[in-house]
Design an enzyme around this catalytic site. Sequence first.
Site, short mmCIF file in Angstrom:
data_model
loop_
_atom_site.label_atom_id
_atom_site.label_comp_id
_atom_site.label_asym_id
_atom_site.label_seq_id
_atom_site.Cartn_x
_atom_site.Cartn_y
_atom_site.Cartn_z
N TRP A 5 -29.69 51.01 -18.25
CA TRP A 5 -29.58 52.11 -19.22
C TRP A 5 -28.21 52.14 -19.88
O TRP A 5 -28.06 52.74 -20.94
CB TRP A 5 -29.86 53.45 -18.53
N VAL A 39 -38.75 49.93 -12.50
CA VAL A 39 -37.55 50.25 -13.26
C VAL A 39 -36.81 51.35 -12.52
O VAL A 39 -37.37 52.40 -12.24
CB VAL A 39 -37.90 50.71 -14.70
N GLU A 40 -35.57 51.08 -12.19
CA GLU A 40 -34.75 52.02 -11.42
C GLU A 40 -33.86 52.85 -12.34
O GLU A 40 -33.52 52.43 -13.44
CB GLU A 40 -33.88 51.26 -10.42
N GLY A 41 -33.49 54.02 -11.86
CA GLY A 41 -32.50 54.83 -12.55
C GLY A 41 -33.03 55.63 -13.72
O GLY A 41 -32.27 56.00 -14.61
N LEU A 95 -35.71 46.38 -12.49
CA LEU A 95 -34.72 46.53 -13.56
C LEU A 95 -33.76 47.59 -13.07
O LEU A 95 -34.10 48.76 -12.93
CB LEU A 95 -35.39 46.93 -14.87
#
Length: 98
Positions: free
Chosen positions: A22, A54-56, A17
């Site tokens: 976000w 999940v990135e970021g 993701l």
Amino acid sequence: MCTHIPALEESGFMVTLDKHIWQIAPVDGDQGRSTQIISSMLEMAQSLHLPVVVEGVETNEQANMLRQMGARYAQGFLYYRPMPAKDFEALLDGGNNN
């Protein structure tokens, strides 16, 4: 589609993701559509037995929300900032040059 799932699993396919998720899912107590989208994406990948990263992730609020939704793996500034390769290697070896 279902006939392709075992091939994806065998090839090591992973769902990520992206950090831009976000932008559509601010963590402000909103239990609206954006949170439902993320939750649904996690549930779908988990039901297919595909790992999700999940990135970021930048805040504790984001990390907590994801944990509540069942996310197991995340990366982002909350955990570590980008670093030179030698610092990363030291981190993997158990040290931290930062």
